[in-house]
Design an enzyme around this catalytic site. Sequence first.
Site, mmCIF file in Angstrom:
data_model
loop_
_atom_site.group_PDB
_atom_site.id
_atom_site.type_symbol
_atom_site.label_atom_id
_atom_site.label_comp_id
_atom_site.label_asym_id
_atom_site.label_seq_id
_atom_site.Cartn_x
_atom_site.Cartn_y
_atom_site.Cartn_z
ATOM 1 N N HIS A 253 -0.501 -7.131 2.443
ATOM 2 C CA HIS A 253 -1.757 -7.519 3.214
ATOM 3 C C HIS A 253 -2.605 -8.305 2.585
ATOM 4 O O HIS A 253 -2.997 -8.029 1.550
ATOM 5 C CB HIS A 253 -2.120 -6.202 3.935
ATOM 6 N N GLU A 308 2.904 -3.472 10.000
ATOM 7 C CA GLU A 308 4.218 -4.118 10.466
ATOM 8 C C GLU A 308 5.357 -3.392 10.334
ATOM 9 O O GLU A 308 6.383 -3.356 11.493
ATOM 10 C CB GLU A 308 4.245 -5.558 10.419
#
Length: 364
Positions: A253, A308
């Site tokens: 991320h 995700e």
Amino acid sequence: MNIHLTKSQIGLDGVPAAETVLSHVDGERGQLIIAGEHVGTFAAKSSFEGVTARLWNGASKSTLSEANVRASLGAARERAFARLPDLLPATSGMNIVDGFRAAVAGLRAENGLEHEATIVGAFPVIAGALVRRTKGLDPLTPDPNASHAADTLRMLRGAAPEPRKVAALDAYFVTVCDHGMNASTFTTRVVASTQADLFAAVTAGYCALTGPLHGGAPEPVLEMLDAIGSSERIKPWVDAALARGERLMGFGHRVYRVRDPRADVLKAAIERLSTEGAGLPFAGEVEAYIRAALRKKNPDRPLETNVEFFTAILLDALAIPRQAFTPIFAVARSAGWTAHAREQQRTGRLIRPSSSYVGAMPKE
């Protein structure tokens, strides 16, 4: 004189663009705070309507209750359904992601009604209509008395959903409703800072969300799991992908230096939903091996699981088509977008950053 910026400065990493009471991301500690609550706390005790009330109240200094928001969203879904004959023609021939963008761009203000509710209420109606169209089916009339999550599932799937599935989608909506100054929220605030209306700002936000570096990762997570296929193929497949320098979807991320806190919230929601048909045991094996492999490859800064990864598993378990993942993300994030747009209009100024010119200079 040309001033050369670092890669971090060019990407605006760590550069504050606004003051907000809506959400805060602490990448070093792995924390997401939404309207004064840790995301896990909110997901455990509140509905999407409840967190939306908190966001809208913070943005506009209003005093909406969860019941107020539930009623306003139910009425807004009905109004959006009545407008589908005007919205859907512009989506002809488009896939779900692009059709959703075209339909959202067609939304307009309704006299005397709150724009935030009009937008958030319309999103699941549009998504449901586009998904059903791919199956040759007509859109379903909304139920204004249902929760936003329950009505979203029913309009997508055509049947009253089981309570456990509603709870899972509701937890997802709460978990991803806002996330600091991410790309789509920043885009929304930039447009809102010009004093353009909320409809223009949110449409721009959705456009940013469709990029694969922002909201486009859940579907490739499933494609990765499909490609691996079985437990015995996890090690050779992952090792080969890393040797080729490929990105493993659902890991890493831009902000978090540790595990994305939303990942654990969604993992718990999947476990409550049931592992049957949810792919969690196999996905857990894949996650564990990838995390170990990434720690070995990058011991100084391993890439951790992000939101995700479990988003893909949860939405797939709810039988939501992969092509609809981005619009369903937008159904949740529209709460944050509308709140940020309103906060920017109320407290901010025109966002107008400078750039560092590195081109040729005139000879004279």
